[in-house]
Design an enzyme around this catalytic site. Sequence first.
Site, PDB file in Angstrom:
ATOM      1  N   GLU A  44       1.578  23.789 -31.827  1.00 31.24           N
ATOM      2  CA  GLU A  44       1.659  22.801 -30.749  1.00 31.24           C
ATOM      3  C   GLU A  44       1.385  21.406 -31.319  1.00 31.24           C
ATOM      4  O   GLU A  44       0.522  21.235 -32.178  1.00 31.24           O
ATOM      5  CB  GLU A  44       0.615  23.144 -29.687  1.00 31.24           C
ATOM      6  CG  GLU A  44       0.510  22.145 -28.551  1.00 31.24           C
ATOM      7  CD  GLU A  44      -0.644  22.446 -27.602  1.00 31.24           C
ATOM      8  OE1 GLU A  44      -0.551  22.069 -26.421  1.00 31.24           O
ATOM      9  OE2 GLU A  44      -1.642  23.074 -28.038  1.00 31.24           O
ATOM     10  N   LYS A 110       5.588  22.119 -21.483  1.00 32.03           N
ATOM     11  CA  LYS A 110       4.393  22.914 -21.209  1.00 32.03           C
ATOM     12  C   LYS A 110       4.060  22.917 -19.716  1.00 32.03           C
ATOM     13  O   LYS A 110       3.897  21.870 -19.098  1.00 32.03           O
ATOM     14  CB  LYS A 110       3.216  22.344 -22.006  1.00 32.03           C
ATOM     15  CG  LYS A 110       1.933  23.141 -21.927  1.00 32.03           C
ATOM     16  CD  LYS A 110       0.872  22.470 -22.801  1.00 32.03           C
ATOM     17  CE  LYS A 110      -0.447  23.221 -22.793  1.00 32.03           C
ATOM     18  NZ  LYS A 110      -1.456  22.527 -23.629  1.00 32.03           N
ATOM     19  N   CYS A 144       0.269  27.064 -25.806  1.00 32.72           N
ATOM     20  CA  CYS A 144      -1.188  27.051 -25.771  1.00 32.72           C
ATOM     21  C   CYS A 144      -1.799  27.523 -24.445  1.00 32.72           C
ATOM     22  O   CYS A 144      -1.887  28.715 -24.188  1.00 32.72           O
ATOM     23  CB  CYS A 144      -1.689  25.659 -26.149  1.00 32.72           C
ATOM     24  SG  CYS A 144      -3.402  25.659 -26.757  1.00 32.72           S
TER      25      CYS A 144
END
Length: 259
Positions: A44, A110, A144
């Site tokens: 990330e 994300k 994540c």
Amino acid sequence: MDDKLQVAIIQAELEWENSEANLEMFSEKIKAISDKAELIVLPEMFTTGFSMNAENLAEETKGKTLNWMIETAKHKNAAITGSVIIKDHGEYYNRLFFVFPDGDYKIYDKRHTFTLAKENLTYTAGKDRLIVEYKGWKICPLVCYDLRFPVWARNTEDYDLLIYVANWPEKRVNAWDALLKARAIENMSYCIGLNRTGEDGDGYVYNGHSAAYDVLGNAITGLDRSDEFVEEFELSKKEMLETREKLKFLQDRDSFSLD
């Protein structure tokens, strides 16, 4: 259908908010990856570390990092994926790129921005999940904090591989280890988690633990390594499908829709 997929993961320490240094570092590490690799996974925010300094660090979508990814994918004849700080129509995104060997690409923003670090105050949350079709494989790449939300990852499309790219801190690495394994088991899918190592500019320490699991939660590679490493391994779609057919767990999944 390609039965085998050759994957390379790069667990590395990132230079804080220094895209030039990070791109140079990853270029060197990628040179050592064999020509057999078909998919290369990066962390990330792999050019900057997990920074909220988006105003000064963000690139346009078709900026230097995406161009670097396209050039690298073409040169290695392999897909490459990882997330970058991007500014798009005035909004900032933690945006994952999945770049194909021919230079084409897909994006995933994300979904779950990390409120503990106030990521939600800087970055706009994505709305759409991405399923990539590559070499006969259906791949779901996530980022994540998405790992903590099983509904978002639920395997309703019969994908074959779930990927998480991350900056996941050492102090909560037990959750990382447990949830990666759980996502593989509950979705009857291969699951790869690629984390960084080292310390960032905000003083957070990362100890890697990048790993890959099969559909039964058995470790394929990685686990508790906290050093920098590049590792290549092979996934078998035939073995995965045989296990799914034998156990039929996905056939009993609940039906639901996301708003």
